[in-house]
Design a protein around this motif. Structure first.
Motif, PDB file in Angstrom:
ATOM      1  N   MET A   4       7.698  -6.999   7.962  1.00 14.73           N
ATOM      2  CA  MET A   4       8.369  -5.902   7.445  1.00 14.73           C
ATOM      3  C   MET A   4       9.469  -4.903   8.165  1.00 14.73           C
ATOM      4  O   MET A   4      10.403  -4.280   7.980  1.00 14.73           O
ATOM      5  N   ARG A  14       4.925   9.063  -9.117  1.00 11.71           N
ATOM      6  CA  ARG A  14       3.552   8.139  -8.562  1.00 11.71           C
ATOM      7  C   ARG A  14       3.399   7.688  -7.098  1.00 11.71           C
ATOM      8  O   ARG A  14       4.177   7.770  -6.754  1.00 11.71           O
ATOM      9  N   PHE A  15       2.355   8.527  -6.428  1.00  8.20           N
ATOM     10  CA  PHE A  15       1.357   8.075  -5.360  1.00  8.20           C
ATOM     11  C   PHE A  15       0.930   6.907  -4.875  1.00  8.20           C
ATOM     12  O   PHE A  15      -0.453   6.910  -6.174  1.00  8.20           O
ATOM     13  N   ARG A  16       0.612   5.918  -4.509  1.00  6.37           N
ATOM     14  CA  ARG A  16      -0.134   4.884  -4.872  1.00  6.37           C
ATOM     15  C   ARG A  16      -0.596   4.327  -2.836  1.00  6.37           C
ATOM     16  O   ARG A  16       0.517   4.794  -2.503  1.00  6.37           O
ATOM     17  N   CYS A  17      -1.111   3.786  -2.907  1.00 11.69           N
ATOM     18  CA  CYS A  17      -1.759   3.443  -1.664  1.00 11.69           C
ATOM     19  C   CYS A  17      -0.684   2.161  -1.244  1.00 11.69           C
ATOM     20  O   CYS A  17      -0.160   1.216  -2.212  1.00 11.69           O
ATOM     21  N   ASP A  18      -0.269   2.311   0.442  1.00  6.14           N
ATOM     22  CA  ASP A  18       0.314   1.536   0.443  1.00  6.14           C
ATOM     23  C   ASP A  18       0.832   0.966   2.378  1.00  6.14           C
ATOM     24  O   ASP A  18      -0.729   2.680   3.018  1.00  6.14           O
ATOM     25  N   TYR A  19       0.596   0.286   2.726  1.00  8.20           N
ATOM     26  CA  TYR A  19       0.409  -0.127   4.573  1.00  8.20           C
ATOM     27  C   TYR A  19       2.018   0.292   5.344  1.00  8.20           C
ATOM     28  O   TYR A  19       2.920  -0.420   5.374  1.00  8.20           O
ATOM     29  N   GLU A  48      -2.722   6.791   8.186  1.00 13.05           N
ATOM     30  CA  GLU A  48      -3.616   5.612   7.893  1.00 13.05           C
ATOM     31  C   GLU A  48      -4.356   7.770   6.843  1.00 13.05           C
ATOM     32  O   GLU A  48      -4.326   8.667   7.843  1.00 13.05           O
ATOM     33  N   PRO A  49      -4.167   7.617   6.142  1.00  9.85           N
ATOM     34  CA  PRO A  49      -4.274   6.103   5.029  1.00  9.85           C
ATOM     35  C   PRO A  49      -2.031   5.928   4.487  1.00  9.85           C
ATOM     36  O   PRO A  49      -1.498   7.120   5.074  1.00  9.85           O
ATOM     37  N   GLY A  50      -2.326   5.779   4.202  1.00 10.18           N
ATOM     38  CA  GLY A  50      -0.590   5.215   3.762  1.00 10.18           C
ATOM     39  C   GLY A  50      -0.499   4.769   2.140  1.00 10.18           C
ATOM     40  O   GLY A  50      -0.985   4.814   1.451  1.00 10.18           O
ATOM     41  N   VAL A  51       0.900   5.332   1.587  1.00 10.86           N
ATOM     42  CA  VAL A  51       1.705   5.289   0.561  1.00 10.86           C
ATOM     43  C   VAL A  51       2.247   5.064   0.662  1.00 10.86           C
ATOM     44  O   VAL A  51       3.699   5.711   1.748  1.00 10.86           O
ATOM     45  N   GLU A  90      10.414   2.493  -6.309  1.00 13.33           N
ATOM     46  CA  GLU A  90       9.625   3.222  -4.827  1.00 13.33           C
ATOM     47  C   GLU A  90      10.669   3.610  -4.359  1.00 13.33           C
ATOM     48  O   GLU A  90      12.144   3.461  -4.377  1.00 13.33           O
ATOM     49  N   MET A 130      -0.211   9.900   6.639  1.00  8.38           N
ATOM     50  CA  MET A 130      -0.761  10.193   7.425  1.00  8.38           C
ATOM     51  C   MET A 130      -1.247  10.310   8.431  1.00  8.38           C
ATOM     52  O   MET A 130      -1.159   9.081   8.879  1.00  8.38           O
ATOM     53  N   HIS A 135      -1.032   8.655  11.673  1.00  5.03           N
ATOM     54  CA  HIS A 135      -2.000   7.698  12.354  1.00  5.03           C
ATOM     55  C   HIS A 135      -2.707   7.930  14.069  1.00  5.03           C
ATOM     56  O   HIS A 135      -1.813   8.754  14.736  1.00  5.03           O
ATOM     57  N   MET A 191      -2.288   0.282  -7.620  1.00  8.04           N
ATOM     58  CA  MET A 191      -2.583   1.967  -7.204  1.00  8.04           C
ATOM     59  C   MET A 191      -3.203   1.881  -6.178  1.00  8.04           C
ATOM     60  O   MET A 191      -3.362   2.882  -5.194  1.00  8.04           O
ATOM     61  N   ALA A 192      -4.258   0.852  -6.142  1.00  9.93           N
ATOM     62  CA  ALA A 192      -5.653   0.634  -4.232  1.00  9.93           C
ATOM     63  C   ALA A 192      -4.359  -0.331  -3.518  1.00  9.93           C
ATOM     64  O   ALA A 192      -5.024  -0.192  -2.318  1.00  9.93           O
ATOM     65  N   GLY A 193      -3.026  -0.159  -3.492  1.00  7.70           N
ATOM     66  CA  GLY A 193      -3.147  -0.793  -2.601  1.00  7.70           C
ATOM     67  C   GLY A 193      -2.527  -2.691  -2.430  1.00  7.70           C
ATOM     68  O   GLY A 193      -2.571  -2.583  -1.335  1.00  7.70           O
ATOM     69  N   THR A 245       0.274  -5.922   2.081  1.00 12.85           N
ATOM     70  CA  THR A 245       0.803  -5.478   2.999  1.00 12.85           C
ATOM     71  C   THR A 245       0.008  -6.459   4.405  1.00 12.85           C
ATOM     72  O   THR A 245      -0.732  -7.286   3.535  1.00 12.85           O
ATOM     73  N   ASN A 297      -1.508  -5.472   6.455  1.00 10.96           N
ATOM     74  CA  ASN A 297      -3.076  -5.615   7.104  1.00 10.96           C
ATOM     75  C   ASN A 297      -4.136  -6.292   6.380  1.00 10.96           C
ATOM     76  O   ASN A 297      -5.130  -5.709   6.191  1.00 10.96           O
ATOM     77  N   GLU A 320      -9.414   6.232   4.520  1.00 12.69           N
ATOM     78  CA  GLU A 320      -7.994   5.460   3.089  1.00 12.69           C
ATOM     79  C   GLU A 320      -9.035   4.237   2.167  1.00 12.69           C
ATOM     80  O   GLU A 320      -8.262   5.009   0.838  1.00 12.69           O
ATOM     81  N   TYR A 329      -5.829   7.657  -5.255  1.00 13.48           N
ATOM     82  CA  TYR A 329      -4.976   9.311  -4.876  1.00 13.48           C
ATOM     83  C   TYR A 329      -4.429   9.984  -5.804  1.00 13.48           C
ATOM     84  O   TYR A 329      -4.081  11.484  -5.457  1.00 13.48           O
TER      85      TYR A 329
END
Lengths: 356, 843
Positions: A164, A260-265, A270-273, A298, A304, A306, B27-29, B165, B167, B467, B475
Motif C-alpha cells: 500500500m 460517509r464512514f465505512r470499514c477500511d483497512y 482496528e477497526p479501520g475507517v 475518499e 481506532m 491498534h 460499507m462493510a470493508g 485490502t 487483510n 471490527e 458504521y
C-alpha cells in the motif's frame, strides 16, 4: 472692475441701500473667477467699498433715518457676505470640475500583492479546525526510519500491506545490508514519535510532505502533503472519532456536503475507517470537476489506534484508547475549489497559484 | 477481481439488487466498484448449426444453415475458422445490437449480402457480444445448450468488481465473498461437500512426503489419483473459469484453479510418474541451485527459496510455480495433488525476489490457515475424479509437523463499549459473529471466546472481533460524539509558528509562495557551480541520494533551495510574461557523515534544515502608464527582506559577504560553509550577508542575498536580466526571536515632544559602505532614526568620492529640543562621520 462710485449728494435711504444690494448681487452673479470675486469684495465690502462707506457716513444722518438706513445696511452687509461665500464655493467647485477631472477608468497604481500557496492555505484551514478542538500541531522528519514509518505501525518487513506504500529508499545500507531510511510515505510515523515523547492524553495533528513511488496522473502525485491526526486518552471511542471528523468536515466544507464512514483497512488501526464526502457539481457547469463517475470521494483514512501501536510505545492498550486519521490536503483542495488535476499544485505555474 | 453472480449463487442466495449489494459490501470493508453487467443481447439466441458448405466465391467464408430453435433453416455467412456442423452457437438475428469489430461501436445488425450470398443473421464471437476482445473464432456453446433459448440466459451474468485490502485475502475466493454476503443479508451459506470415493490402495503405499524445512512449510497435504485421463474440461468448468478471467487448460489444471477460486487454497498437480521414488521433499534450495519453472524460464535460487523436490531433483517452487519437468501432460495417468501451507513472508520474498507473482503466491503471501489445506485438497480430488476419472487412493497424506495450539479470541461487552462508545450487548455481538461463520462460546455473562474460522487469517485480537461486529452492524449505527477526554496541554511549536510568520511576512512583501519537489538532479547542483573560475565556491558537499528515484531528474535530496527556486523561475519565465517574486519555505537535507570516514554516510537521519528562499527577477511592474519599466535587482530583494523582517520585529542589516578578510565571511562562519550554498553562484560584489537583530541586541547572521552570477543564470536557462536570490536560515531566525523572550515586539512609549529633522549631504569615499555611515549616525545621542534619500556619484565630485544624503530625525523623550541642541548634535555627528567614516559634509 467695478466702479467705486463717489457718495452722491443725496442722502442714503433704505431704498437706495436696497438698490445697491440688488446691483451688487447682480454683479456677483456675473463674477466668473476668484480674482473677479475679490474685486467685487473690495468694491462693496472692502475698506473703501460702497457699503463700508455708506455705513461710515451714517453718523451725519438724522437719528430716525440713521436707524432705518443702518439696520438695512447691516442686513445688506451680511447678505453680501453670505452671497460672496456661496459664490466663492461655487467658483471653487467649478474650478475643480473644470481642471481636476481624472479619467477614473485608467488603471490604478499597481501594488504588488503576494500570496500563499494553495496547499499552505488548505493546511492552515484544516489545522485550525482541529486546533479549535484541542489539537496541537507538530511536525516530523521527511527522511524517516523504516522503524517509524512501518515497524512501529504494525507493518513489519515483508507484510503484504507494505504494497500500500511503495517507497522511495535512501541510498544507504547498514551493516546488515538493509536500507533503514526512506522518504516517509505518510505522516503516520509521528504517531509513535509523539507517543514515545509524552504520556497520554495526546491530541496532535501533523502536517507535512510525504512521498510515494507511484506513477502520477490527475489524482496521484508522488510528492504530496498529508495531515495526520492522533488522539489518545482514557475513554476515547469510535463514536468520538466520528464526531471529531464530522465536525472537521462541517467546518471545512460547510453543512451541505454529506459524509460517509465505512470499514477500511490500515494495519495501525482496528477497526479501520474510510471517510468519504459526497461528490459535488460545479453550480455553473453542472459537471463534477473530479472523479466524474463517483458519488463519493475518499478523503481520509482513519480508525481506532491498534493496540500493538499503543503497546509499542509503552502505553497500556487496556487503559488507553484513541483514534488516528490521515488526509491529503491537495485532494481536499481539489474538492473545495474544483481543481481537476493534482499535478497543478507543484508545477508552480503562477497562472495556477494566482487563482487562490 | 471479478466475482460472477452466476457462480456466487451456488453458495448463497442473492436477495438484493446488485448495486445495493455492492454498496453494502463496500460499507462493510469489501470495496465493490462497478457492477459489470454482461448481456442485454436482444434478438440473440442459442442456434444449432445443421450444416455447412464453403462459400462459392470466397475461400475463407463458410455458408452455414442455422436452426434458431424453431425448426427454421436460416443461411448465414460465417468467417470463423472454427465453425462446424453440429455446434451450438450464439445466433444473432437482424435487429440485434452487436459490436462492430471494425470500429468498436455498437450497431444494429441488418441482413447483408456477402459476396453474393444474403446472410440473414450472424454467428457471434466474444468480441461481437462485447464479452472480450477475442475475435479469432466464434463462441461454441455447450452441447447441452438448448437452441432457441435467449442468449442472456446462457451467457449473461453480473459481476462484482472487488478492490480488496491486504487483510482480506479470504475474499479472493468466491466462497469468501459468499460468506460476506450471507452475513450482510442474513442468508445461509452453502458449503460444498468435499467427500469422494476412496477406492484405491492406501495413499501411503503410493507416495510419501517429507518436510525438511518446517519453518517454511507448515503443512503439506496430498492425494494420489491413478488412471486419470487428461482432456479438456467439461463446458461448465471451462465456462466458470472463463467468467472469472482464467484460461481453461485441461481438466486437472482447471480443477486446481477452480478450487483455488472457490476456497482460496492454491493447489498443484504433479505427474507422479516423474517424481523419483514417489517421494516429495519440501526443502530450501541450495545456494545457486537452478530450476526451470512452468513458464520455461530457468531461475537461479538461494537458500531463502523453498523448493518442492524429489530425492533427485526439484519439481516446483513452493507456493509460487511448478516445474516443467513434472507438470501434468496429455500422457499423465497418475497424479499427486498438493495442498500445502507455505510461510507467508517467505513466499512473498521469493515471489517478489524472482519477479514471479502468481495467483498462488498472491494468496500464500497473505497467510493461509493450515486447516484449509485438507478441505481444499478433498474438494479438488472429488472434482478431478468427476472430470478426469481415475481412482483416488484411500486417505490423504498429511504432514503437519507442529500443529499450532488453538487460539480463541476473547471479547467482552465492556471492551466493546470502551472501544466503540455505543451500547452493544454481547448477545448482539454473538449473533453477528455467528452470521460470519465465527463460532463462539460464552465464557461469562458478558464475555465470549471466538474461534477464528479456517478461512480467515486476520482475526487474532479482541479489536479484530470488534471490527467484525461493527462493520456488519454498520458504521452508521455508531453514535457521533465530541471528544470529552481531557484536553492535553497545548504544545508550542515555535518553528512551525515561525515558518507561518515568515510566509505571511514574505507574502506581505509582495512575494508569491511556491512549493517544489525537494529532489534534484546532479546537473541541477552542477549548475550552481558553473560560474567564473569557481575558486570562490566551496566544494560540493556529499548529498543524500534516493536509490530508486522516480526519474533521473529527481535523485538527490536537495542540500539547498536555490536550485529548486531557480528552476521554478525558469519554468515560469518560459510560460508567462512579466516579473516574478517567488519564495519557498522548505527543507534542505544535509546528510550526516560517518565518523572519521570521508564521504561515508552514517546511519543517522539527515539534518533537515528549514529554509526560506526567494527570487526576484524581471520588470518591477507589469507594463503600465504610471511606473517606468525597470528590472528588479539586488535592492528589490534586500528591501523586501527588510520589510519582511520588520514584520517579524527584527531589524535587518546587510554586509558585503565577500569580506575583506579571507576566512571571515559568512561562508566560513559555520552556517554557510557546507558547500550547499556557495559564493561562486553570486555576481561578484553583489551579494551580502543578512544579519537580523531585535531591539538593541547585536545583529546575528541569518542568511544571504545577492544577484545570481550571469553564468549560473545562463546555466538555468533564465532570461538575461538580474536575478536576485535570497536564503534565510530559519533556525538562526528562531534563535534570535526566542532570545528576545516573550515577544520580539517591544513597546516603547510614545514621546509627547516633537521631532526635528535635518538633511545632511555627505561626501564619502566610494569604498565606505553606506550602511557603515548609517550606523555611525544612528549611534549618536538624540538621533531617533535616519533615512538615506539620495546617492549621487556623477561628475563634479572629487575622484573616488560619492555623495550620500541622509535625513536625520532628532527627538528627546522629555523635552522639545532647541535649535541650539540640534546644532550641537549635528556638529557631533559631523565629527564622528569625518573621523570614523572619512565623510565630510558638503556645503
Amino acid at each position: 472692475m467695478f466702479a467705486v462710485s463717489a457718495p452722491d449728494n443725496q442722502s442714503p435711504t433704505p431704498e437706495s441701500v436696497d438698490a445697491m444690494t440688488q446691483a451688487a448681487l447682480g454683479e456677483l452673479d456675473a463674477v466668473s473667477d476668484a480674482p473677479a470675486a475679490e474685486d467685487w469684495r473690495v468694491s462693496y465690502l472692502g475698506r473703501r467699498g460702497q457699503l463700508t462707506m455708506l455705513l461710515r457716513g451714517l453718523s451725519g444722518l438724522d437719528p430716525d433715518l440713521r436707524r432705518a438706513v443702518g439696520a438695512r445696511a447691516n442686513q445688506a452687509k451680511s447678505t453680501l457676505e453670505e452671497a460672496l461665500a456661496r459664490r466663492t464655493r461655487e467658483l471653487a467647485q467649478a474650478a475643480l470640475e473644470a481642471s481636476g477631472r481624472l479619467d477614473v477608468t485608467l488603471p490604478g497604481r499597481p501594488v504588488i500583492a503576494g500570496r500563499l500557496h494553495p496547499t499552505t492555505q488548505i493546511v492552515r484551514e484544516i489545522c485550525s479546525a482541529f486546533m479549535a478542538m484541542g489539537f496541537s500541531v507538530v511536525e516530523g522528519p521527511e527522511v524517516e526510519l523504516d522503524h517509524y514509518n512501518f515497524e512501529m505501525l504494525n507493518i513489519p518487513a515483508g507484510h503484504p500491506a507494505r504494497d500500500m506504500w511503495n517507497s522511495l529508499w535512501i541510498d544507504y545500507r547498514n551493516e546488515q545490508g538493509q536500507q533503514p531510511m526512506l522518504l516517509r510515505t505518510h505522516t503516520s510515523p509521528m504517531q509513535a514519535r509523539v507517543m514515545e515523547a509524552q504520556e497520554p492524553p495526546v491530541r496532535v495533528i501533523v502536517p507535512g510532505k510525504c512521498y510515494r513511488y507511484e506513477a502520477t496522473d490527475a489524482t496521484h502525485e508522488w510528492h504530496f502533503y498529508q495531515i495526520e491526526g492522533l488522539a489518545v486518552a482514557e475513554g476515547i471511542t469510535f463514536a468520538d472519532l466520528k464526531g471529531t471528523l464530522y465536525e472537521f468536515a462541517r467546518r471545512v466544507f460547510g453543512d451541505d456536503r454529506q459524509i460517509r464512514f465505512r470499514c477500511d483497512y490500515f494495519p495501525f488501526v482496528e477497526p479501520g475507517v474510510d471517510m468519504s464526502i459526497s461528490n459535488f457539481r460545479d453550480p455553473t457547469t453542472g459537471q463534477r470537476p473530479i472523479n466524474r463517475d463517483e458519488d463519493w470521494i475518499e478523503i481520509m483514512g482513519a480508525g481506532m489506534v491498534h493496540p500493538k501501536v499503543l503497546a509499542g510505545v509503552g502505553y497500556d492498550p487496556q487503559r488507553y484508547t484513541g483514534f488516528a486519521f490521515g488526509m491529503g490536503p491537495e485532494r481536499i483542495g481539489m474538492l473545495k475549489y474544483g481543481i481537476d488535476d493534482i499535478r497543478h499544485f507543484y508545477s508552480n505555474d503562477v497562472r495556477f497559484l494566482r487563482q487562490f | 477481481m471479478l466475482i460472477p453472480f452466476s457462480w456466487l449463487s451456488d453458495y448463497v442466495d442473492i436477495t438484493l439488487p446488485a448495486a445495493e449489494l455492492a454498496h453494502r459490501l463496500t460499507m462493510a470493508g469489501i470495496e465493490a466498484g462497478d457492477v459489470v453487467t454482461r448481456g442485454g443481447w436482444d434478438n440473440c439466441v442459442v442456434g444449432y448449426v445443421r450444416s455447412t458448405r464453403p462459400h462459392p466465391d470466397a475461400d475463407s467464408l463458410t455458408l452455414c444453415v442455422v436452426d434458431p430453435g424453431d425448426g427454421d433453416a436460416i443461411e448465414v455467412v460465417c468467417g470463423a475458422p472454427n465453425v462446424a456442423a453440429g455446434q451450438n452457437i450464439c445466433f444473432a438475428r437482424p435487429g440485434a445490437f452487436l459490436i462492430n469489430t471494425h470500429n468498436g461501436r455498437r450497431e444494429e445488425l441488418k441482413p447483408a449480402r456477402i459476396r453474393g450470398v444474403v446472410s440473414e443473421g450472424m454467428i457471434c464471437s466474444e468480441a461481437e457480444l462485447g464479452i472480450s476482445d477475442e475475435h479469432d473464432g466464434i463462441i461454441v456453446l455447450p452441447a447441452d445448450a438448448t437452441p432457441g433459448v435467449p442468449l442472456d440466459d446462457v451467457l449473461g451474468d453480473v459481476f462484482l468488481e472487488l478492490e480488496l485490502t491486504p487483510n482480506r485475502g479470504d475474499c479472493l475466493s468466491i466462497l469468501g465473498v459468499a460468506r460476506e454476503i450471507g452475513a450482510i443479508t442474513g442468508q445461509p451459506v452453502r458449503i460444498p461437500d468435499v467427500a469422494y470415493p476412496e477406492t484405491g490402495p492406501p495413499v501411503d503405499n503410493l507416495a510419501r512426503v517429507t518436510i525438511a524445512d518446517p519453518d517454511l512449510c507448515q503443512r503439506y497435504t496430498a492425494s494420489v489419483i491413478s488412471g486419470i485421463q487428461i482432456s479438456p474440461s467439461p463446458a461448465w468448468l471451462q465456462d466458470r473459469l472463463a467468467r472469472a478471467g482464467l484460461r481453461p487448460i485441461n481438466n486437472v489444471v482447471d480443477v486446481t484453479n477452480y478450487v483455488m477460486l472457490e476456497f482460496n487454497q492454491p493447489l498443484h498437480a504433479f505427474d507422479l510418474d516423474t517424481v523419483a521414488d514417489a517421494h516429495v521433499v519440501v526443502r530450501r534450495a541450495a545456494a545457486g541451485e537452478q530450476f526451470t519453472t512452468l513458464d520455461g524460464i530457468t531461475r537461479t535460487l538461494s537458500t531463502d527459496n523453498l523448493l518442492i523436490a524429489d530425492p533427485a531433483k526439484a519439481i516446483g517452487i513452493g507456493g509460487v510455480m511448478g516445474g516443467a519437468n513434472s507438470e501434468i501432460t496429455a500422457a499423465t495417468t497418475t497424479m499427486l495433488l498438493e495442498s500445502a501451507t507455505f510461510h507467508d513472508l517467505n513466499n512473498r520474498r521469493t515471489s517478489t525476489g524472482l519477479g514471479l507473482r502468481t495467483e498462488a503466491s498472491l494468496r500464500f503471501e497473505k497467510g493461509l490457515r493450515p486447516d484449509l489445506a485438507p478441505i481444499a485438497l478433498r474438494r479438488a480430488t472429488q472434482l478431478i475424479l468427476q472430470t478426469a476419472g481415475g481412482t483416488a487412493a484411500a486417505g490423504i497424506i498429511d504432514v503437519f509437523p507442529a500443529r499450532p495450539p488453538d487460539t480463541p479470541v476473547p471479547l467482552t461487552e465492556q471492551r466493546l463499549r470502551q472501544v466503540l462508545g455505543m451500547d452493544l450487548d454481547i448477545a448482539r455481538a454473538e449473533s453477528v459473529l455467528a452470521s460470519l461463520g465465527i463460532a463462539t462460546r460464552r465464557t461469562g455473562p458478558d464475555s465470549l471466546a471466538a474461534d477464528p474460522p479456517y478461512w480467515r487469517s486476520d482475526i487474532a485480537i479482541e479489536e479484530d472481533l470488534i471490527e467484525e461486529v461493527v462493520r456488519i452492524i454498520g458504521y452508521d449505527e455508531v453514535p457521533t460524539t465530541m471528544l470529552s477526554s481531557p484536553i492535553p496541554y497545548h504544545q508550542a511549536n515555535p518553528m512551525t509558528g515561525l515558518k507561518d510568520a515568515v510566509r505571511d511576512a514574505l507574502a506581505a512583501a509582495g512575494m508569491e509562495e511556491t512549493i517544489s519537489y525537494p529532489l534534484l538532479s546532479a546537473s541541477d547542483l552542477e549548475r550552481l557551480h558553473t560560474a567564473g573560475n569557481g575558486a570562490a565556491g566551496n566544494d560540493p558537499a556529499p548529498t543524500l541520494r534516493v536509490s530508486n528515484p522516480m526519474s533521473a531528474e529527481y535523485d538527490i535530496m536537495r542540500p539547498t533551495l536555490s536550485a529548486s527556486i531557480l528552476n521554478t523561475l525558469a519554468y515560469n519565465q518560459a510560460h508567462n510574461d512579466g516579473g516574478f517574486r517567488l519564495f519557498e519555505v522548505g527543507r534542505a537535507f544535509i546528510p550526516q557523515a560517518a565518523a572519521g570516514d570521508a564521504g561515508e554516510l552514517s546511519a543517522e537521519l539527515p539534518i533537515e534544515r528549514e529554509l526560506a528562499a526567494g527570487v526576484m527577477s524581471g520588470p518591477r511592474y507589469n507594463a503600465n502608464w504610471l511606473n517606468p519599466a525597470a528590472a528588479m535587482d539586488f535592492f528589490d530583494a534586500s528591501g523586501a527582506l527588510s520589510g519582511a523582517l520588520a514584520r517579524l520585529g527584527l531589524a535587518a542589516a546587510f554586509e558585503p559577504a565577500d569580506g575583506a578578510t579571507p576566512g571571515d565571511g559568512i561562508f566560513n562562519d559555520g552556517i554557510f560553509n557546507d558547500g550547499a550554498s556557495n559564493q561562486s553562484m553570486f555576481h561578484p560584489g553583489r551579494y551580502a550577508s543578512i544579519a537580523a537583530s531585535t531591539d538593541g541586541a547585536p545583529p546575528v547572521p541569518v542568511g544571504i542575498v545577492g544577484e545570481i552570477h550571469p553564468d549560473v543564470r545562463d546555466a538555468f536557462g533564465l532570461r538575461p536580466e538580474p536575478v536576485a536570490y535570497f536564503e534565510l536560515r530559519l533556525a538562526a531566525l528562531l534563535e534570535i526571536v526566542q532570545a528576545a523572550g516573550q515577544s520580539e515586539h517591544r513597546f516603547r512609549s510614545l514621546s509627547r515632544f516633537p521631532a526635528a529633522n535635518r538633511d545632511l549631504a555627505l561626501l564619502a569615499p566610494v569604498n565606505v559602505p553606506a550602511g557603515q555611515l548609517r550606523q555611525l549616525i544612528q549611534r549618536v545621542r538624540l538621533v531617533e532614526r535616519t533615512e538615506l534619500f539620495d546617492v549621487y556619484d556623477g561628475p563634479n565630485l572629487p575622484a573616488g568620492a560619492r555623495s550620500l544624503a541622509f535625513r536625520i530625525w532628532f527627538r528627546a523623550p522629555d523635552r522639545t529640543l532647541t535649535a541650539a541642541e540640534i546644532d550641537r548634535a549635528v556638529n557631533g555627528l559631523t565629527r564622528v562621520l569625518e573621523r570614523e567614516g572619512g565623510a565630510t559634509v558638503r556645503s
